[in-house]
Design a protein around this motif. Structure first.
Motif, short mmCIF file in Angstrom:
data_model
loop_
_atom_site.label_atom_id
_atom_site.label_comp_id
_atom_site.label_asym_id
_atom_site.label_seq_id
_atom_site.Cartn_x
_atom_site.Cartn_y
_atom_site.Cartn_z
N CYS A 89 -6.33 -13.53 -3.87
CA CYS A 89 -6.95 -14.47 -2.93
C CYS A 89 -8.10 -15.11 -3.69
N ARG A 90 -8.94 -15.86 -2.99
CA ARG A 90 -9.98 -16.60 -3.72
C ARG A 90 -11.14 -15.72 -4.16
N GLN A 107 -7.02 -10.23 1.07
CA GLN A 107 -7.36 -11.47 1.77
C GLN A 107 -8.87 -11.69 1.81
N ASP A 108 -9.23 -12.91 1.54
CA ASP A 108 -10.61 -13.35 1.68
C ASP A 108 -10.94 -13.35 3.18
N ILE A 109 -12.00 -12.65 3.59
CA ILE A 109 -12.32 -12.63 5.02
C ILE A 109 -13.47 -13.56 5.37
N ARG A 110 -13.79 -14.46 4.41
CA ARG A 110 -14.86 -15.44 4.71
C ARG A 110 -14.28 -16.79 5.05
N TRP A 145 -3.21 -8.75 9.58
CA TRP A 145 -2.44 -9.60 8.66
C TRP A 145 -2.10 -8.84 7.38
N THR A 146 -3.13 -8.26 6.75
CA THR A 146 -2.88 -7.62 5.45
C THR A 146 -1.93 -6.43 5.59
N MET A 147 -2.03 -5.71 6.71
CA MET A 147 -1.12 -4.57 6.91
C MET A 147 0.33 -5.07 7.04
N LYS A 148 0.52 -6.11 7.83
CA LYS A 148 1.88 -6.63 8.02
C LYS A 148 2.41 -7.24 6.72
N LEU A 189 -8.11 -5.34 2.08
CA LEU A 189 -6.92 -5.06 1.27
C LEU A 189 -6.09 -4.00 1.96
N SER A 190 -4.79 -4.20 1.94
CA SER A 190 -3.89 -3.20 2.50
C SER A 190 -2.73 -2.97 1.54
#
Lengths: 209, 74
Positions: A89-90, A107-110, A145-148, A189-190
Motif C-alpha cells: 500500500c502507500r 492497507q493504509d488506514i489514513r 477488509w484486510t481479513m477478507k 495488516l492481516s
C-alpha cells in the motif's frame, strides 16, 4: 513469518536503481510500467522483501521467477512448494512466507473516510451494523477488509468472490486458518495461513546490505 | 464519457489525468490495488446511480473497459 517494510521513504533513488537492476526482466518491466514513483518503489521493494525472506527461511539466494494461477496469484516457478504472498500500500510492503497457501494484505488506514456504498458492498449485514455503530468506523472497516482480502488471496481467487458474503470474524475459526491481524498507527495488516505468525520489520538498509 | 472517467480516476487515486489514457491498465499501469479498484467501482456506482455486479469487476482491467461498461448500462 510475515515480513514488513514500513519505511518506504528510506529508499533512495540509488537504492531503487540498484534494486531494479537485480530484478528479473519480467519484474523490471512491471516496475517500469507503473506511472508513479511510490508504486515503482513498492514493486521493487516487495520483490526484494520476498527474496530476503526466502533467504532467511530457506537459504534460497537464486533469482525468483514468478508464475501465476488463473486468478493472477503468483507462485515460484522453481520452488512451487514454498508458499508466499505479497501486498503493498502507500505506506508499506508486506510479504508472508509459509509452508502452506497463504495470503496477506496491508492497507493504509489514513485514506479518505470509507463511503457508504463501499461499506455496503464489502461488509456482511452484521459487520455493516457494527460499522454503523462504531466509534472508529474506518479502522473497523479496514480490519474487515484486510481479513477478507488476505483470506481470498490465500484461496487464490482474490476479489472475484462477493466480499459481503464473508464474515471476517468467522474466518479465523475455520480449520487451520492461522489468521493474524495487526494494527499500527498508519496501516493495518492481516494474514491467513501462517502458522504461529510473527512479524519481522525489515529496513531498507537490511534489504540492500 | 472517457474524459469524465479519466478525470474521476485521476482525482480518486491522485494521478495526473493527462498521464491516463483509455488503454491504461488499472493495476499494471496505474498501480491500483484491489481496494482501490473496489472503491473506484463504488464511486462510479454513486456517480451514475447504477449497480455494478461483483462478477463484472474482474473484466474492468483498463480504463476503456470501464468506459465501455458505463456506456452499456447508461
Amino acid at each position: 513469518m510475515i515480513y514488513v517494510l514500513d519505511r518506504l521513504d528510506e529508499m533512495t533513488e540509488a537504492d531503487f536503481r540498484f534494486g531494479l537492476s537485480i530484478l528479473p526482466q519480467e519484474r523490471q518491466k512491471k516496475a517500469r510500467y507503473y506511472q508513479s514513483t511510490p508504486d515503482q518503489y513498492a514493486c521493487v521493494l516487495s520483490y526484494l522483501l520476498l527474496c530476503y525472506g526466502l533467504c532467511v527461511e530457506y537459504g534460497i539466494t537464486e533469482t525468483i521467477y514468478f508464475r501465476y494461477n488463473s486468478y493472477g496469484k503468483p507462485y515460484s516457478r522453481d520452488y512451487p512448494h514454498v508458499y508466499f504472498n505479497i501486498s503493498h500500500c502507500r505506506c508499506g510492503v508486506a510479504c508472508a512466507i509459509s509452508d502452506r497457501e497463504t495470503g496477506v494484505d496491508i492497507q493504509d488506514i489514513r485514506q479518505k473516510p470509507v463511503r457508504e456504498s463501499l461499506a455496503k458492498r464489502v461488509l456482511s449485514a452484521s459487520e455493516y451494523s457494527a460499522w454503523k455503530k462504531s466509534k472508529s468506523p474506518d479502522r473497523l472497516f479496514y480490519r474487515y477488509w484486510t481479513m477478507k482480502e488476505s483470506y481470498l488471496k490465500q484461496k487464490g481467487t482474490g476479489i472475484q468472490e462477493s466480499m459481503s458474503a464473508l464474515d471476517a470474524e468467522g474466518l479465523d475459526s475455520l480449520p487451520e486458518a492461522y489468521a493474524f491481524y495487526m494494527e499500527k498507527e498508519m496501516y493495518c495488516l492481516s494474514a491467513f495461513g501462517v502458522k504461529d505468525a510473527k512479524v519481522r520489520i525489515v529496513t531498507c538498509a537490511e534489504l540492500f546490505a | 464519457m472517457r474524459d469524465k472517467v479519466i478525470q474521476m480516476i485521476g482525482e480518486h487515486v491522485n494521478i495526473p489525468a493527462n498521464t491516463i489514457t483509455g488503454q491504461s491498465h488499472l493495476i499494471s499501469d496505474l498501480g491500483l490495488n484491489s481496494y482501490d479498484i473496489v472503491d473506484l467501482v463504488c464511486l462510479f456506482e454513486d456517480q451514475y446511480e447504477i449497480e455494478i455486479p461483483d462478477r463484472t469487476i474482474r473484466g474492468l482491467q483498463r480504463v476503456d473497459d470501464i468506459v465501455a461498461y458505463l456506456e452499456t448500462v447508461q
